[in-house]
Design a protein around this motif. Structure first.
Motif, PDB file in Angstrom:
ATOM      1  N   LEU A  10      13.972  29.383 -33.203  1.00 33.02           N
ATOM      2  CA  LEU A  10      12.660  29.320 -33.851  1.00 33.02           C
ATOM      3  C   LEU A  10      12.744  28.558 -35.169  1.00 33.02           C
ATOM      4  O   LEU A  10      11.852  27.764 -35.495  1.00 33.02           O
ATOM      5  CB  LEU A  10      12.111  30.730 -34.101  1.00 33.02           C
ATOM      6  N   GLU A  11      13.820  28.794 -35.910  1.00 30.62           N
ATOM      7  CA  GLU A  11      13.985  28.073 -37.180  1.00 30.62           C
ATOM      8  C   GLU A  11      14.099  26.572 -36.938  1.00 30.62           C
ATOM      9  O   GLU A  11      13.515  25.766 -37.653  1.00 30.62           O
ATOM     10  CB  GLU A  11      15.214  28.597 -37.947  1.00 30.62           C
ATOM     11  N   PHE A  12      14.833  26.232 -35.879  1.00 29.90           N
ATOM     12  CA  PHE A  12      14.967  24.806 -35.545  1.00 29.90           C
ATOM     13  C   PHE A  12      13.599  24.208 -35.210  1.00 29.90           C
ATOM     14  O   PHE A  12      13.226  23.144 -35.705  1.00 29.90           O
ATOM     15  CB  PHE A  12      15.928  24.623 -34.362  1.00 29.90           C
ATOM     16  N   LEU A  13      12.843  24.912 -34.367  1.00 32.30           N
ATOM     17  CA  LEU A  13      11.544  24.376 -33.945  1.00 32.30           C
ATOM     18  C   LEU A  13      10.550  24.351 -35.109  1.00 32.30           C
ATOM     19  O   LEU A  13       9.682  23.484 -35.196  1.00 32.30           O
ATOM     20  CB  LEU A  13      10.988  25.190 -32.773  1.00 32.30           C
ATOM     21  N   GLN A  14      10.692  25.305 -36.002  1.00 36.28           N
ATOM     22  CA  GLN A  14       9.827  25.341 -37.188  1.00 36.28           C
ATOM     23  C   GLN A  14      10.055  24.096 -38.059  1.00 36.28           C
ATOM     24  O   GLN A  14       9.118  23.471 -38.540  1.00 36.28           O
ATOM     25  CB  GLN A  14      10.132  26.610 -37.976  1.00 36.28           C
ATOM     26  N   GLU A  15      11.323  23.756 -38.204  1.00 37.30           N
ATOM     27  CA  GLU A  15      11.639  22.584 -39.012  1.00 37.30           C
ATOM     28  C   GLU A  15      11.163  21.303 -38.334  1.00 37.30           C
ATOM     29  O   GLU A  15      10.639  20.391 -38.973  1.00 37.30           O
ATOM     30  CB  GLU A  15      13.151  22.519 -39.202  1.00 37.30           C
ATOM     31  N   ARG A  16      11.333  21.280 -37.024  1.00 37.72           N
ATOM     32  CA  ARG A  16      10.885  20.129 -36.244  1.00 37.72           C
ATOM     33  C   ARG A  16       9.377  19.937 -36.424  1.00 37.72           C
ATOM     34  O   ARG A  16       8.889  18.838 -36.659  1.00 37.72           O
ATOM     35  CB  ARG A  16      11.212  20.378 -34.768  1.00 37.72           C
TER      36      ARG A  16
ATOM     37  N   ALA B 253       7.499  20.998 -38.843  1.00 31.34           N
ATOM     38  CA  ALA B 253       7.169  20.588 -40.214  1.00 31.34           C
ATOM     39  C   ALA B 253       7.373  19.082 -40.390  1.00 31.34           C
ATOM     40  O   ALA B 253       6.566  18.397 -41.036  1.00 31.34           O
ATOM     41  CB  ALA B 253       8.032  21.372 -41.204  1.00 31.34           C
ATOM     42  N   THR B 254       8.438  18.552 -39.789  1.00 36.80           N
ATOM     43  CA  THR B 254       8.696  17.113 -39.876  1.00 36.80           C
ATOM     44  C   THR B 254       7.604  16.326 -39.158  1.00 36.80           C
ATOM     45  O   THR B 254       7.094  15.326 -39.671  1.00 36.80           O
ATOM     46  CB  THR B 254      10.067  16.781 -39.215  1.00 36.80           C
ATOM     47  N   GLU B 255       7.235  16.804 -37.966  1.00 37.29           N
ATOM     48  CA  GLU B 255       6.175  16.140 -37.199  1.00 37.29           C
ATOM     49  C   GLU B 255       4.855  16.164 -37.961  1.00 37.29           C
ATOM     50  O   GLU B 255       4.110  15.190 -37.981  1.00 37.29           O
ATOM     51  CB  GLU B 255       5.955  16.861 -35.858  1.00 37.29           C
ATOM     52  N   ASP B 256       4.594  17.312 -38.591  1.00 36.31           N
ATOM     53  CA  ASP B 256       3.318  17.498 -39.290  1.00 36.31           C
ATOM     54  C   ASP B 256       3.120  16.482 -40.413  1.00 36.31           C
ATOM     55  O   ASP B 256       1.995  16.098 -40.697  1.00 36.31           O
ATOM     56  CB  ASP B 256       3.232  18.927 -39.858  1.00 36.31           C
ATOM     57  N   LYS B 257       4.239  16.082 -41.017  1.00 36.82           N
ATOM     58  CA  LYS B 257       4.124  15.137 -42.130  1.00 36.82           C
ATOM     59  C   LYS B 257       3.503  13.818 -41.686  1.00 36.82           C
ATOM     60  O   LYS B 257       2.915  13.101 -42.491  1.00 36.82           O
ATOM     61  CB  LYS B 257       5.507  14.885 -42.743  1.00 36.82           C
ATOM     62  N   GLN B 258       3.643  13.510 -40.384  1.00 31.90           N
ATOM     63  CA  GLN B 258       3.082  12.252 -39.872  1.00 31.90           C
ATOM     64  C   GLN B 258       1.578  12.391 -39.548  1.00 31.90           C
ATOM     65  O   GLN B 258       0.942  11.414 -39.214  1.00 31.90           O
ATOM     66  CB  GLN B 258       3.777  11.841 -38.556  1.00 31.90           C
ATOM     67  N   LYS B 259       1.095  13.639 -39.586  1.00 27.09           N
ATOM     68  CA  LYS B 259      -0.277  13.867 -39.094  1.00 27.09           C
ATOM     69  C   LYS B 259      -1.274  13.929 -40.237  1.00 27.09           C
ATOM     70  O   LYS B 259      -0.914  14.286 -41.361  1.00 27.09           O
ATOM     71  CB  LYS B 259      -0.334  15.193 -38.323  1.00 27.09           C
ATOM     72  N   PRO B 260      -2.557  13.633 -39.949  1.00 27.79           N
ATOM     73  CA  PRO B 260      -3.577  13.834 -40.976  1.00 27.79           C
ATOM     74  C   PRO B 260      -3.658  15.313 -41.365  1.00 27.79           C
ATOM     75  O   PRO B 260      -3.419  16.180 -40.507  1.00 27.79           O
ATOM     76  CB  PRO B 260      -4.875  13.388 -40.305  1.00 27.79           C
ATOM     77  N   ILE B 261      -3.979  15.581 -42.640  1.00 31.55           N
ATOM     78  CA  ILE B 261      -3.937  16.949 -43.170  1.00 31.55           C
ATOM     79  C   ILE B 261      -4.674  17.960 -42.285  1.00 31.55           C
ATOM     80  O   ILE B 261      -4.179  19.048 -42.023  1.00 31.55           O
ATOM     81  CB  ILE B 261      -4.522  16.979 -44.608  1.00 31.55           C
ATOM     82  N   GLU B 262      -5.845  17.568 -41.776  1.00 30.27           N
ATOM     83  CA  GLU B 262      -6.649  18.550 -41.026  1.00 30.27           C
ATOM     84  C   GLU B 262      -6.005  18.927 -39.689  1.00 30.27           C
ATOM     85  O   GLU B 262      -6.354  19.938 -39.095  1.00 30.27           O
ATOM     86  CB  GLU B 262      -8.103  18.078 -40.860  1.00 30.27           C
ATOM     87  N   GLU B 263      -5.050  18.121 -39.221  1.00 30.82           N
ATOM     88  CA  GLU B 263      -4.381  18.457 -37.960  1.00 30.82           C
ATOM     89  C   GLU B 263      -3.079  19.230 -38.174  1.00 30.82           C
ATOM     90  O   GLU B 263      -2.438  19.664 -37.228  1.00 30.82           O
ATOM     91  CB  GLU B 263      -4.063  17.188 -37.164  1.00 30.82           C
TER      92      GLU B 263
ATOM     93  N   ILE C 142       7.250  30.542 -37.994  1.00 35.50           N
ATOM     94  CA  ILE C 142       7.699  31.943 -38.018  1.00 35.50           C
ATOM     95  C   ILE C 142       6.697  32.828 -38.762  1.00 35.50           C
ATOM     96  O   ILE C 142       6.397  33.950 -38.340  1.00 35.50           O
ATOM     97  CB  ILE C 142       9.121  32.037 -38.622  1.00 35.50           C
ATOM     98  N   GLU C 143       6.128  32.278 -39.821  1.00 33.88           N
ATOM     99  CA  GLU C 143       5.100  33.024 -40.566  1.00 33.88           C
ATOM    100  C   GLU C 143       3.884  33.306 -39.678  1.00 33.88           C
ATOM    101  O   GLU C 143       3.320  34.400 -39.691  1.00 33.88           O
ATOM    102  CB  GLU C 143       4.678  32.176 -41.765  1.00 33.88           C
TER     103      GLU C 143
ATOM    104  N   GLY D 149       5.467  26.759 -30.701  1.00 40.46           N
ATOM    105  CA  GLY D 149       4.660  25.829 -31.494  1.00 40.46           C
ATOM    106  C   GLY D 149       4.475  24.487 -30.811  1.00 40.46           C
ATOM    107  O   GLY D 149       3.883  23.569 -31.391  1.00 40.46           O
ATOM    108  N   MET D 150       4.952  24.353 -29.574  1.00 39.33           N
ATOM    109  CA  MET D 150       4.771  23.084 -28.858  1.00 39.33           C
ATOM    110  C   MET D 150       3.296  22.930 -28.509  1.00 39.33           C
ATOM    111  O   MET D 150       2.620  23.911 -28.211  1.00 39.33           O
ATOM    112  CB  MET D 150       5.629  23.033 -27.588  1.00 39.33           C
ATOM    113  N   THR D 151       2.808  21.696 -28.537  1.00 42.40           N
ATOM    114  CA  THR D 151       1.363  21.508 -28.365  1.00 42.40           C
ATOM    115  C   THR D 151       0.998  20.952 -26.994  1.00 42.40           C
ATOM    116  O   THR D 151      -0.181  20.810 -26.685  1.00 42.40           O
ATOM    117  CB  THR D 151       0.794  20.594 -29.462  1.00 42.40           C
ATOM    118  N   ASN D 152       1.995  20.607 -26.170  1.00 41.24           N
ATOM    119  CA  ASN D 152       1.683  20.144 -24.814  1.00 41.24           C
ATOM    120  C   ASN D 152       2.394  21.033 -23.803  1.00 41.24           C
ATOM    121  O   ASN D 152       3.610  21.200 -23.857  1.00 41.24           O
ATOM    122  CB  ASN D 152       2.112  18.683 -24.641  1.00 41.24           C
ATOM    123  N   ILE D 153       1.613  21.584 -22.881  1.00 44.44           N
ATOM    124  CA  ILE D 153       2.163  22.548 -21.914  1.00 44.44           C
ATOM    125  C   ILE D 153       3.255  21.927 -21.042  1.00 44.44           C
ATOM    126  O   ILE D 153       4.127  22.623 -20.541  1.00 44.44           O
ATOM    127  CB  ILE D 153       1.005  23.147 -21.063  1.00 44.44           C
TER     128      ILE D 153
END
Ligand code: 4AD
Ligand code: MG
Length: 473
Positions: A275-281, A283-293, A300-301, A454-458
Motif C-alpha cells: 500500500l505504501e508503494f502504491l500510495q507513493e506511485r 502521489a507521483t502520478e497525481d503531480k502530472q494531473k490538474p489539481i481538480e483531478e 492509506i489515509e 487506488g488504481m483507476t482502471n479496472i
C-alpha cells in the motif's frame, strides 16, 4: 529462502540460496533481485569469483538467477541486509533488446498490452499481492462469522438480473444450428436441452442455500455482455454474494458496512508495504494531473478514514432532493437530467459521495421499475427494499436488497418483468415451502481491489481483463 523471509529476519552469516529475477545490475557489482514474495528487492554483491566475466554479460533486467551466498549487514544505504554471492547461476536469459519491461517507467496502457509480463513490475506485483490478501480477507470474514461458502453454478438457464446481458453457452455448430419450423434456433437440441448462459450472478442459487443453511456466500466469476467500455466494467468479473435468512434491509446494510471495513482493515494490517508503494506511485502520478483531478488525501489515509467512519445512509428520494437542490444542478453542470424515477448516472453518484457527503453512502429504497424483479416491494408500492453502496472514486461498489419472500408478489413481479414462470419454478418454490424474510448483496471484487489499491482502471486489477473486443492471453 524467499526474500520476504530474509528481510523480515535476516539470519546473518549463514549460507542462503535465493532465486528470482534481476531488476537491475549496477557497476558489475550489485544485482537487485526480486522474487515476488514482497515489494523489496534483495541486493546481491558479486565479484569475479562468484560471477565470471562471461556470465556477467548474461545478467540483464529480467534474467532469472539462483544465488548462493552469505547474508551480511549492508553498509550501503537503501537496505539493511545484502547477500554476498559465492555462486551465481543463470537460469534463464533475458535479451535486453527484446524484453519490453525495462527499468524506466512504462504507461499502464503499454503494460496492458503486455499483460503476460506486467506481473514483473513492482506496481502489478503489489496489486496482485493485495488482490490475494483481499480474497483471503473475504473468506476469513465470512468463515469467522459462521457463513457457508456455496459454489454457485457458472452455467445457468436463468437471467438473475433480468438485464439480458448474457453470453450463450452452446455446443451447436454455429454455422448450422438445428432450427424450429419458424426459423428460430431449437435449443432443445442443444447440450443442456435449453438456452444456457454464463451466469451474471450466483444470487438466486445462494438464496436457495440460505433458506436452509441460514448464512451463506458465493465468491465466483460472473459474466456480463454489456457493451460498456468504461474504466469500471469488465465482461468477466468476480463477485462476492452473501445471503442471510431472516435479515431485513437494515441488517443487510450493517453486514455490508462491517464486511467492507473488515476487508479494508485487513489490507491495512497485512499489506502495508504494498500500500505504501502504491500510495507513493499515486502521489507521483497525481503531480502530472490538474489539481481538480488529484486525490484529496493519500491512499492509506483514505482507507483509514473509511475503516473508521460510519457510512451515510439515505433513501433514493432524499438523494434526488439533494441533487436537485445542489448548486451543481442549478449551474446546469450535470450532463444527464434528474427527476424522481431516473436510474442514477455515475456523475450523480459521484457528486453525492465525492462532493456532498465526502464519504461512502448507502442509498436505499429505489423506484421498483429500475431495479431487479427479486427485490421486496415496500409498503408505498412504488419503491423496493434495495441498497447500493457508493464510494468515492468508484461509484457503486455493492448492490443488494431485501428479497421478495411473498409468493404471490414474486409471481406478479415475474409477470411484470416478462420472466417465464417455467424458468423460475425452483426459485418460486422456496417461497412456498417455509419462506422467510431474507436479504443479501453483491460486492464487485475488482471494484474493491480498485478502491484499496487506488488504481483507476479496472483492467489493471485483474490479471487478464475481458472487455469488448479483448480476450488476449
Ligand atoms: O448490482 P449488481 O448487478 O447486483 C447483483 O448482481 C446482485 N445479484 C447482487 C446481490 O444482491 N446478490 O452487481 C453487484 C456488484 C456491483 O455493485 C458492482 O460492484 C459489480 O457487482 N459489478 C461489476 N463489476 C465489474 N464489471 C461489471 N460489468 C460489473 N457489473 C456489476
Ligand atoms: Mg447494481
Amino acid at each position: 529462502m524467499t526474500i520476504k523471509a530474509i528481510l523480515s529476519s535476516p539470519a546473518y552469516n549463514t549460507q542462503t540460496t535465493i532465486q528470482g529475477w534481476v531488476r537491475t545490475f549496477r557497476n558489475e557489482q550489485f544485482i537487485a533481485v526480486n522474487d515476488g514474495s514482497c515489494i523489496s528487492n534483495l541486493q546481491i554483491v558479486v565479484d569475479a569469483n562468484s560471477l565470471n566475466e562471461l556470465d556477467s554479460k548474461r545478467v540483464h533486467t529480467g534474467t532469472s538467477i539462483r544465488v548462493t551466498g552469505v547474508l551480511k549487514p549492508s553498509l550501503g544505504k537503501g537496505q539493511v541486509v545484502e547477500l554476498i554471492a559465492e555462486k551465481v547461476e543463470i537460469l534463464g536469459e533475458c535479451n535486453p533488446n527484446e524484453f519490453p519491461i525495462q527499468m524506466k517507467k512504462h504507461s499502464l496502457d503499454f503494460l496492458r498490452e503486455k499483460a503476460h509480463l506486467r506481473f514483473r513490475t513492482s506496481t502489478f506485483s503489489a496489486i496482485f499481492r493485495l488482490r490475494h490478501l483481499l480474497s483471503f480477507a473475504i473468506h476469513d470474514y465470512f468463515h469467522k462469522n459462521g457463513f457457508v461458502n456455496i459454489h454457485s453454478p457458472i452455467i445457468t438457464g436463468s437471467d438473475a438480473e433480468g438485464a439480458g446481458e448474457m453470453f450463450t453457452v452452446s455446443n451447436f455448430d454455429l454455422e448450422n444450428p438445428p432450427r424450429n419450423e419458424d426459423g428460430s434456433i431449437n435449443y432443445q437440441e442443444d447440450f443442456f436441452g435449453k438456452h444456457a448462459h454464463l451466469t451474471v450472478s450466483g444470487q438466486l442459487e445462494a438464496e436457495l442455500a440460505a433458506l436452509a443453511l441460514g448464512k451463506v456466500y458465493t465468491f465466483g466469476p460472473t459474466f456480463r455482455a454489456e457493451n460498456s467500455n468504461t474504466s469500471r466494467h469488465l465482461a468477466e468479473f468476480w463477485m462476492i454474494e452473501p445471503e442471510v435468512a431472516f435479515n431485513d434491509l437494515n441488517d443487510n446494510m450493517d453486514l455490508a458496512e462491517d464486511f467492507l471495513k473488515h476487508c479494508i482493515r485487513f489490507a491495512l494490517e497485512n499489506g502495508r508495504e504494498d500500500l505504501e508503494f502504491l500510495q507513493e506511485r499515486e502521489a507521483t502520478e497525481d503531480k502530472q494531473k490538474p489539481i481538480e483531478e488529484r486525490q484529496t488525501a493519500p491512499l492509506i489515509e483514505r482507507l483509514e478514514f473509511v475503516a473508521n467512519n460510519t457510512f451515510e445512509r439515505i433513501t433514493y428520494t432524499e438523494a434526488i432532493d439533494i441533487l436537485l437542490n445542489s448548486n451543481h444542478y442549478k449551474k446546469k453542470k450535470f450532463k444527464y437530467p434528474i427527476e424522481w424515477g431516473i436510474d442514477l448516472q455515475s456523475e450523480h453518484e459521484r457528486y453525492l459521495v465525492e462532493k456532498h457527503f465526502k464519504k461512502p453512502v448507502i442509498l436505499t429504497n429505489y423506484p421498483a421499475a429500475i431495479k431487479a424483479f427479486y427485490m421486496r416491494t415496500n409498503d408505498d408500492q412504488k419503491t423496493v427494499a434495495a441498497m447500493d453502496i457508493l464510494v468515492p472514486g468508484i461509484g457503486e461498489i455493492i448492490g443488494g436488497s431485501q428479497r421478495e419472500e411473498r409468493y404471490d408478489r414474486l409471481l406478479e413481479k415475474c409477470g411484470q418483468f416478462n420472466i417465464p414462470e417455467e424458468s423460475m419454478w425452483w426459485y418460486l418454490e422456496t417461497r412456498k415451502f417455509g419462506t422467510c424474510q431474507h436479504a443479501g448483496f453483491g460486492l464487485g471484487f475488482e471494484r474493491l481491489v480498485m478502491y484499496v489499491t487506488g488504481m483507476t482502471n479496472i483492467r489493471d486489477v485483474i490479471p487478464f481483463p475481458r472487455t469488448p473486443k479483448n480476450a488476449e492471453f
